[in-house]
Design a protein around this motif. Structure first.
Motif, short mmCIF file in Angstrom:
data_model
loop_
_atom_site.label_atom_id
_atom_site.label_comp_id
_atom_site.label_asym_id
_atom_site.label_seq_id
_atom_site.Cartn_x
_atom_site.Cartn_y
_atom_site.Cartn_z
N HIS A 150 0.76 -1.24 0.01
CA HIS A 150 -0.02 -0.08 -0.19
C HIS A 150 1.02 1.29 -0.06
O HIS A 150 1.92 1.28 0.52
N CYS A 151 0.45 2.24 -0.66
CA CYS A 151 1.29 3.56 -0.71
C CYS A 151 1.33 4.01 0.56
O CYS A 151 2.52 4.49 0.76
N SER A 152 0.26 4.02 1.45
CA SER A 152 0.57 4.51 2.84
C SER A 152 1.44 3.97 3.66
O SER A 152 2.27 4.54 4.39
N ASP A 156 0.18 11.74 2.08
CA ASP A 156 0.03 10.62 1.19
C ASP A 156 -0.26 10.92 -0.23
O ASP A 156 0.27 10.49 -1.28
N ALA A 195 1.69 10.76 -3.66
CA ALA A 195 1.36 10.07 -4.81
C ALA A 195 1.20 10.99 -6.09
O ALA A 195 1.44 10.57 -7.17
N THR A 213 1.19 8.82 -9.19
CA THR A 213 0.21 7.78 -9.09
C THR A 213 -1.12 7.98 -8.34
O THR A 213 -1.71 7.32 -7.91
N SER A 250 -4.33 6.23 -9.23
CA SER A 250 -4.60 4.74 -8.86
C SER A 250 -4.56 4.62 -7.46
O SER A 250 -4.89 3.29 -7.01
N HIS A 251 -3.72 5.62 -6.50
CA HIS A 251 -3.81 5.30 -5.21
C HIS A 251 -4.65 5.94 -4.36
O HIS A 251 -4.76 5.81 -3.16
N ASP A 289 -7.29 4.06 -2.15
CA ASP A 289 -6.56 3.06 -1.16
C ASP A 289 -5.94 3.89 -0.04
O ASP A 289 -5.96 3.36 1.12
N ILE A 290 -5.27 5.19 -0.38
CA ILE A 290 -4.65 5.96 0.50
C ILE A 290 -5.91 6.67 1.70
O ILE A 290 -5.74 6.18 2.78
#
Length: 186
Positions: free
Chosen positions: A17-19, A136, A140, A145, A148-149, A152-153
């Motif tokens: 995960h980005c986070s 975050d 991103a 990104t 796409s994130h 999710d973030i």
């Protein structure tokens, strides 16, 4: 005599995960002495002298953060925790959303036992969510990104701090129940 409890850098890979990658960057920076304090440690990439391990062992009653609790006892005895960023590994949780939720709640319950003076209010949780999401999203965006994130973030940080708040207050619910059982007349 205690020997150092050493731990190395952790990196998130492409499926992280980005986070969570930002969490790794915060707690496991490229340089030693750049944010590590006191008894912070993580056993996903750690080493401890066998003699100290035999003597201290993990506290099996904790719901998480057993590595930090062991390091806390070691430091209290005069030992040290050393961060070695050159010893890097990729760390993957590969958890479902309910597993992520439960992990943060378990760790907050454990942190309350390790550091009982730390209290997370609802306002703290909201502030942490807002600032983490903003940072975050900016990260991103810089990485190209964001599209796409973004969801999710939002979901990751919401789960993280909502469950930190819940876990931080779990002992209060249990304490209230015990108090009522003990003091409230039948």
């Amino acid at each position: 005599m205690s020997f150092p409890y050493s731990f190395g850098r952790q990196l998130g890979g492409a499926h992280c995960h980005c986070s969570e990658q930002r969490i790794f960057a915060k707690y496991f920076p490229e340089q030693a002495g750049n944010g590590q304090k006191d008894f912070f440690c993580n056993n996903a990439n750690a080493a401890l002298c066998y003699r100290d391990w035999q003597r201290l062992r993990f506290n099996e009653d904790l719901t998480g953060l057993e590595d930090m609790e062991l390091a806390q006892r070691l430091v209290r005895e005069g030992g040290a925790v050393i961060y070695v960023p050159e010893a890097a590994v990729y760390h993957y949780h590969q958890e479902s959303w309910p597993q992520i939720q439960r992990r943060f709640e378990r760790e907050a319950i454990a942190l309350q036992r390790i550091m009982p003076h730390i209290h997370v209010s609802a306002l703290d949780a909201l502030r942490y969510i807002a600032s983490s999401v903003a940072r975050d999203l900016a990260s991103a965006h810089r990485a190209g990104t964001l599209a796409s994130h973004a969801l999710d973030i939002l979901r990751y940080r919401w789960q993280q701090y909502l469950d930190v708040y819940k876990g931080n207050h779990e002992h209060r619910k249990l304490s209230h129940a015990e108090k009522e059982k003990y003091f409230f007349p039948e």
